[in-house]
Design an enzyme around this catalytic site. Structure first.
Site, mmCIF file in Angstrom:
data_model
loop_
_atom_site.group_PDB
_atom_site.id
_atom_site.type_symbol
_atom_site.label_atom_id
_atom_site.label_comp_id
_atom_site.label_asym_id
_atom_site.label_seq_id
_atom_site.Cartn_x
_atom_site.Cartn_y
_atom_site.Cartn_z
ATOM 1 N N GLU A 1 1.351 -0.315 -5.008
ATOM 2 C CA GLU A 1 0.566 0.899 -5.229
ATOM 3 C C GLU A 1 1.560 2.041 -5.064
ATOM 4 O OE1 GLU A 1 -3.246 3.424 -3.537
ATOM 5 O OE2 GLU A 1 -1.899 2.424 -2.140
ATOM 6 N N ASP B 1 0.822 -1.202 0.000
ATOM 7 C CA ASP B 1 0.000 0.000 0.000
ATOM 8 C C ASP B 1 0.861 1.259 0.000
ATOM 9 O OD1 ASP B 1 -2.564 1.532 0.614
ATOM 10 O OD2 ASP B 1 -1.345 2.038 2.362
#
Length: 601
Positions: free
Chosen positions: A301, A265
């Site tokens: 990401e 993330d």
């Protein structure tokens, strides 16, 4: 055949036998450290002279023992804290940790080696919204039958309260007790493997949540005070102990829980970017040494569109560019970061299909003209994960609106055909397969009422800059993240008439005609052929040509097929209603997608 797996950690509580456990903690700013077993008087831990800052004790206790560390620090005095490497909690983030035997679960599908990356069709889900680990396991047969090949769990690491997106986690090694036990998570992954499904985990290495993280009190070097972030002081990956903590966490999930891959993330928020490459290489070398034939996948990401990570270390990156331009074309929204995609969106979509990223060093209006991204030309299409919806793009909206409530259903279906039949790796968000309309909201369950109120107010402030929320009364209508009702509304509701027919049809086509040809596939060209229409071609691994034509506008566009495709020699894989007749008349129908496969020249 059954098997047992574990990943020996160099810290935390290591079960040495039925009645013996070693405890090891890095506490460089603590004066004294002890272990409290089942609430009893703390037993001192010895300082490791060879490794400054480390404390260790080997005690007569076994699996199931509840323990805390009792610390004395100059800044905060005496405190009892959970283990930062806790494998499970007795209750919540402030409660005692539990000694866990990692070999307690007997794996049924120990021969599973994973699947190649190009076979991935990802299904992102929130474990709590689907009923915990046991609830997700019940959904697996349906997902596998539909054509999903991998489920991706939003973060499961222990967070405060019972309901949370998971990005507020503070104990990265402990599956949240609200979802189930470590053995139940392993059973979920084991069952998925038995159905041929890969399982990915979303991990958060860029910050800790605001409640329940005690590391700063006794391990101050874990953070750096010269790099503020949205979530507080940045994690200091320059410290070897810190870098290893997260490397061990990645190996822990991949080895002990048998996850097939990790999604990192917001990796752009990690201040030491070179650590990402070190992590990827260490993980791959470690797993390859133990299981040479096993497939492990790492996905980023990263807001920076950092293509260089995709050339060597990571399988893919979430393609936010692709989502944003498709969202603009489907909804006509142009606020916030969507402003970067509002001008000539069809040309931008063509670049996405041909090259991956849209922003490859180009100036961004949203970022006040600053350049964003690196060249992604030449990368495989499978280096990009494409999606129409995900937890962020739905839940970061004030009311958790799904695309199905904002766009014409015919346009959404045309875009879904592009998503599931194009060569980038597709991702669906839970409920998308049957066009769910129920919202997915931002929710928390902080136990600290002051923090809960701060999150609610902060949520209102976040939207105050948007014209539609200039009115205070409108902002007050935004659901309170800490209210139980906000979580309950986010549980996907399948309509009585809901059908996965189109999704299943498209995935059947993908597995029969696209996936077997994806390896070594490369883009040939793509161009805008209308205000919201694109024609793109790829040379597939067997030299056949994949051709996709998409029109996301209601109005048809004229199309000259000569030089692009040879209709007589092409196999029609998919066409939206009315698209074939329109093509015969030299037009690409409105709200339509046509997918053809030409034989090799």
């Amino acid at each position: 055949m059954t098997a047992h797996y574990s990943h020996p950690l160099p810290f935390g509580a290591t079960c040495l036998g039925p009645d013996r456990t070693r405890f090891r903690l890095w506490a460089p700013t603590a004066d004294r450290v002890g272990v409290e077993l089942d609430g009893a008087k703390p037993i001192p831990m010895l300082s490791d002279a060879a490794s400054p800052g480390w404390f260790e004790a080997e005690l007569a206790c076994g699996p199931g023992t509840a323990y805390r560390y009792r610390l004395q620090t100059q800044a905060d005095g005496e405190m009892s804290v959970p283990d930062p490497a806790s494998r499970a909690q007795q209750g919540d983030v402030h409660d005692a940790s539990l000694v866990i035997d990692p070999n307690a679960y007997a794996w049924k599908h120990s021969g599973w080696q994973g699947r190649p990356w190009h076979e991935a069709v990802l299904y992102e889900l929130h474990v709590g919204a689907l009923g915990g680990f046991a609830g997700v396991m019940q959904r697996l047969p349906e997902l596998a039958q539909m054509g999903i090949t991998a489920i991706e769990l939003m973060p499961v690491a222990e967070f405060p309260g019972a309901n949370n997106w998971g990005y507020d986690g503070v104990l990265p090694f402990a599956p949240d007790a609200a979802y189930g036990t470590p053995e139940e998570l392993k059973a979920l992954i084991d069952a998925a493997h038995g159905l041929g499904l890969m399982v990915f985990l979303d991990v958060v290495y860029n910050h800790f949540g605001p409640e329940g993280n005690y590391l700063g009190s006794y391990a101050a070097p874990f953070f750096r005070d010269d790099q503020p972030t949205l979530w507080g002081h940045a994690i200091d990956f320059r410290q070897p102990e810190v870098a290893d903590y997260f490397i061990q966490n990645a190996l822990f999930w991949l080895q002990e829980y048998r996850f097939d891959g990790l999604r990192l993330d917001a990796a752009h928020a990690i201040t030491e970017q070179d650590w990402l490459s070190k992590l990827a290489r260490h993980v791959r070398q470690h797993v390859a040494a133990l299981e040479p034939r096993r497939h492990i996948h790492l996905v980023l990401e990263h807001d920076g569109n950092t293509a260089h990570f995709l050339r060597d270390d990571f399988n893919a990156q979430w393609n936010e560019d692709g989502h944003h331009v498709l969202h603009v074309m489907l909804t006509s929204e142009s606020n916030a970061y969507y402003i970067d995609y509002a001008d000539r969106p069809a040309e931008k979509l063509a670049r996405c299909l041909a090259e991956g990223f849209i922003y490859q060093g180009d100036p961004s209006i949203f970022r006040e003209g600053k350049p964003r991204g690196e060249s992604s030309v030449g990368l495989s299409s499978t280096a990009f994960v494409l999606f129409l919806q995900n937890h962020d793009q739905i839940g970061n909206r004030a009311f958790g609106d799904r695309l199905t409530t904002m766009a014409d259903s015919r346009a959404v279906q045309a875009a879904q055909a592009l998503l599931l039949l194009g060569p980038q790796i597709p991702l669906l968000f839970m409920g998308e397969e049957y066009s769910a309309t129920s919202p997915f909201l931002y929710f928390t369950s902080h136990t600290d009422p002051v923090l809960a109120e701060a999150v609610r107010v902060g949520r209102h402030r976040e939207f105050a800059a948007l014209p539609e929320f200039s009115d205070e009364q409108k902002r007050e209508s935004i659901p309170d993240p800490n209210a139980l009702s906000t979580f309950m509304q986010s549980i996907p509701v399948r309509p009585v008439s809901g059908s996965t027919g189109l999704t299943a049809e498209l995935l059947s086509i993908r597995h029969a005609h696209i996936t077997p040809r994806l390896q070594n596939a490369c883009a040939i060209n793509a161009q805008a052929i209308g205000p919201a229409a694109v024609l793109a071609r790829w040379r597939m691994g067997d030299d056949t040509l994949l051709v996709i034509m998409i029109n996301l506008d209601q109005q048809p566009v004229s199309i000259a097929l000569d030089g692009w495709i040879q209709p007589a020699g092409a196999d029609l894989l998919f066409a939206s209603d009315g698209a074939v007749d329109a093509l015969a008349g030299g037009e690409l129908a409105g709200f339509s997608t046509v997918v053809l496969l030409e034989p090799a020249p």
